[in-house]
Design an enzyme around this catalytic site. Structure first.
Site, PDB file in Angstrom:
ATOM      1  N   ARG A 234      -0.581   1.406   9.408  1.00 60.10           N
ATOM      2  CA  ARG A 234      -1.569   2.101  10.215  1.00 60.10           C
ATOM      3  C   ARG A 234      -1.169   1.960  11.681  1.00 60.10           C
ATOM      4  O   ARG A 234      -0.731   0.878  12.114  1.00 60.10           O
ATOM      5  CB  ARG A 234      -2.983   1.539  10.023  1.00 60.10           C
ATOM      6  N   GLU A 263      -2.974   9.278  16.073  1.00 54.73           N
ATOM      7  CA  GLU A 263      -2.410  10.354  15.247  1.00 54.73           C
ATOM      8  C   GLU A 263      -3.437  11.415  14.835  1.00 54.73           C
ATOM      9  O   GLU A 263      -3.066  12.543  14.517  1.00 54.73           O
ATOM     10  CB  GLU A 263      -1.740   9.781  13.982  1.00 54.73           C
ATOM     11  N   HIS A 295       2.992  10.641   9.171  1.00 57.92           N
ATOM     12  CA  HIS A 295       2.194  10.078   8.073  1.00 57.92           C
ATOM     13  C   HIS A 295       2.552  10.746   6.735  1.00 57.92           C
ATOM     14  O   HIS A 295       1.682  11.293   6.044  1.00 57.92           O
ATOM     15  CB  HIS A 295       0.691  10.221   8.360  1.00 57.92           C
TER      16      HIS A 295
HETATM   17  P1  NAD Z   1      -2.514  -4.155  -0.585  1.00 60.79           P
HETATM   18  O1  NAD Z   1      -3.978  -4.423  -0.465  1.00 60.79           O
HETATM   19  O2  NAD Z   1      -1.874  -4.253  -1.923  1.00 60.79           O
HETATM   20  O3  NAD Z   1      -1.716  -5.145   0.405  1.00 60.79           O
HETATM   21  C1  NAD Z   1      -2.144  -5.451   1.703  1.00 60.79           C
HETATM   22  C2  NAD Z   1      -1.781  -6.902   1.983  1.00 60.79           C
HETATM   23  O4  NAD Z   1      -2.136  -7.184   3.339  1.00 60.79           O
HETATM   24  C3  NAD Z   1      -2.536  -7.903   1.076  1.00 60.79           C
HETATM   25  O5  NAD Z   1      -1.626  -8.785   0.462  1.00 60.79           O
HETATM   26  C4  NAD Z   1      -3.456  -8.616   2.044  1.00 60.79           C
HETATM   27  O6  NAD Z   1      -3.689  -9.954   1.684  1.00 60.79           O
HETATM   28  C5  NAD Z   1      -2.671  -8.501   3.349  1.00 60.79           C
HETATM   29  N1  NAD Z   1      -3.501  -8.757   4.519  1.00 60.79           N
HETATM   30  C6  NAD Z   1      -4.835  -8.525   4.688  1.00 60.79           C
HETATM   31  N2  NAD Z   1      -5.227  -8.955   5.895  1.00 60.79           N
HETATM   32  C7  NAD Z   1      -4.111  -9.485   6.500  1.00 60.79           C
HETATM   33  C8  NAD Z   1      -3.890 -10.094   7.753  1.00 60.79           C
HETATM   34  N3  NAD Z   1      -4.891 -10.286   8.640  1.00 60.79           N
HETATM   35  N4  NAD Z   1      -2.620 -10.501   8.033  1.00 60.79           N
HETATM   36  C9  NAD Z   1      -1.616 -10.346   7.154  1.00 60.79           C
HETATM   37  N5  NAD Z   1      -1.779  -9.778   5.944  1.00 60.79           N
HETATM   38  C10 NAD Z   1      -3.020  -9.350   5.629  1.00 60.79           C
HETATM   39  O7  NAD Z   1      -2.289  -2.733   0.068  1.00 60.79           O
HETATM   40  P2  NAD Z   1      -1.019  -1.780  -0.111  1.00 60.79           P
HETATM   41  O8  NAD Z   1      -1.281  -0.815  -1.191  1.00 60.79           O
HETATM   42  O9  NAD Z   1       0.214  -2.602  -0.111  1.00 60.79           O
HETATM   43  O10 NAD Z   1      -1.126  -0.939   1.256  1.00 60.79           O
HETATM   44  C11 NAD Z   1      -0.904  -1.568   2.511  1.00 60.79           C
HETATM   45  C12 NAD Z   1      -1.279  -0.622   3.623  1.00 60.79           C
HETATM   46  O11 NAD Z   1      -0.374   0.473   3.645  1.00 60.79           O
HETATM   47  C13 NAD Z   1      -2.657   0.044   3.483  1.00 60.79           C
HETATM   48  O12 NAD Z   1      -3.682  -0.773   3.996  1.00 60.79           O
HETATM   49  C14 NAD Z   1      -2.500   1.299   4.305  1.00 60.79           C
HETATM   50  O13 NAD Z   1      -2.923   1.050   5.613  1.00 60.79           O
HETATM   51  C15 NAD Z   1      -0.993   1.554   4.309  1.00 60.79           C
HETATM   52  N6  NAD Z   1      -0.621   2.802   3.608  1.00 60.79           N
HETATM   53  C16 NAD Z   1       0.058   3.746   4.298  1.00 60.79           C
HETATM   54  C17 NAD Z   1       0.438   4.929   3.668  1.00 60.79           C
HETATM   55  C18 NAD Z   1       1.239   5.999   4.376  1.00 60.79           C
HETATM   56  O14 NAD Z   1       1.358   7.124   3.856  1.00 60.79           O
HETATM   57  N7  NAD Z   1       1.825   5.734   5.528  1.00 60.79           N
HETATM   58  C19 NAD Z   1       0.092   5.139   2.339  1.00 60.79           C
HETATM   59  C20 NAD Z   1      -0.593   4.131   1.652  1.00 60.79           C
HETATM   60  C21 NAD Z   1      -0.949   2.955   2.302  1.00 60.79           C
END
Ligand code: NAD
Length: 331
Positions: A234, A263, A295
């Site tokens: 993000r 964005e 994105h």
């Molecule tokens: P997920 O929930 O499986 O993993 C997120 C991880 O971040 C978890 O292990 C969690 O413990 C950790 N986390 C939470 N708070 C934290 C902190 N303060 N410091 C460090 N780590 C922390 O999620 P995911 O499916 O792996 O997705 C991750 C992120 O990717 C989503 O939140 C989203 O913002 C982003 N995303 C982007 C796109 C894109 O098209 N660019 C698509 C999907 C997801």
């Protein structure tokens, strides 16, 4: 059920319509982003389906509830754009797509890393102009380098596994460490250690008040000089103005982003005939060692299919009064 689909692009219409073929909900597609100015379009629809830059703050949710909406279905993983507390107070349920294809995003992060390191964006332009000189195109071997993964969840773990395959040393930071990450052969480190050791930092944690500007002037100053930063998570995770200063001084060796804090005013539309007034974004685009994609990390056929099928299944669960497998609640 009647579902108002906001920010609906051609592919959303196509894949949601296909996923809905047997479910038979009434889909009403709107090009508009959901916000206070457009929320009236949802009146009379029991569900709204929204995407990453739609705004579901307290005022919008209040208007949705007043118009008869009872379910907010996010067709994405992140939910930083929804005021969950306000939704709960208004009796609105919120669902998201918890899992679709972590490969789509992790593989895009790898594509960005490879492109920024080996200067593929510059080579592409040069060779189209019959310029086959190599000056300025030198990269480094990924093999043997240290890669830091911030957020070792589903996407972070897939990214880590790919980087281990390249022969990298993978270290990670997560607020909630998991055995899935260490089982891959990666290790956890403290944030300070991550900055000092990593040649490459890739962000995969959600945007929360705690992670807002997790990459800032201070953390960038502690980073290994010349490190590459990849952000497919993000935009709000990175203080863009601080990143620009670090790029200018050379402290940051390259930046590849699929997400940008502002964005919502730019992405998912063709602005090629428009004057972009966001000077910070324009400054970013002026660096040879910056790559921006709009994105698109999630944008694979497999991911979109699962996103749309899960969204329609969630609406089905809600309509049938079943427990919601993908519900998110205010913590
Ligand atoms: P997920 O929930 O499986 O993993 C997120 C991880 O971040 C978890 O292990 C969690 O413990 C950790 N986390 C939470 N708070 C934290 C902190 N303060 N410091 C460090 N780590 C922390 O999620 P995911 O499916 O792996 O997705 C991750 C992120 O990717 C989503 O939140 C989203 O913002 C982003 N995303 C982007 C796109 C894109 O098209 N660019 C698509 C999907 C997801």
């Amino acid at each position: 059920m009647k579902i108002a689909v906001f920010s609906a692009k051609r592919y959303d219409r196509q894949f949601l319509t296909a996923a809905n073929a047997t479910a038979g909900h009434q889909l009403r597609f709107f090009d508009e982003l959901l916000c206070e100015d457009t929320v009236s379009l949802a009146a009379g629809n029991e569900a709204v389906c929204i995407f990453v830059n739609d705004k579901a703050d307290a005022a919008v949710l209040k208007a949705l509830a007043a118009g008869g909406t009872r379910l907010v279905a996010l067709r994405c993983t992140g939910f930083n754009n929804v005021d969950l507390k306000a939704a709960a107070e208004l009796g609105l349920k919120v669902v998201r797509v918890v899992t679709y294809s972590p490969y789509s995003v992790a593989e895009h992060a790898v594509a960005l890393l490879q492109a920024i390191n080996r200067k593929i964006h510059r080579a592409y332009n040069r060779t189209r102009d019959s310029n086959f000189a190599l000056d300025g195109l030198m990269g480094f071997d990924l093999h043997g380098k240290t890669v830091a993964v911030v957020g070792t969840g589903k996407i972070g773990c897939v990214f880590a596994r790919i980087m281990l395959g390249f022969g990298c040393r993978v270290i990670g930071y997560d607020k909630y460490p998991s055995d899935n990450f260490t089982a891959l052969g990666a290790t956890y480190a403290q944030p300070g250690e991550i900055g000092a050791k990593a040649d490459i930092i890739s962000l995969h944690c959600p945007l929360t008040p705690e992670t807002h500007h997790i990459v800032n002037a201070e953390t960038l100053a502690r980073a290994k000089p010349g490190a590459l930063l990849i952000n497919t998570s993000r935009g709000g995770l990175v203080d863009t103005e601080a990143a620009i200063e670090a790029l200018k001084s050379g402290q940051l060796g390259g930046l590849a982003i699929d997400v940008y804090e502002q964005e919502a005013d730019l992405f998912f539309r063709d602005l090629s005939s428009t004057v972009i007034t966001d000077d910070v974004f324009q400054r970013l685009l002026s660096f040879p060692n910056v790559i921006v994609t709009g994105h698109q990390a999630f944008f694979t056929e497999e991911a979109i299919t699962t996103i749309c099928e899960t969204t329609i299944a969630s609406v089905g669960e809600f309509a049938a009064g079943l427990p919601l497998s993908n519900e998110i609640k205010a913590s």
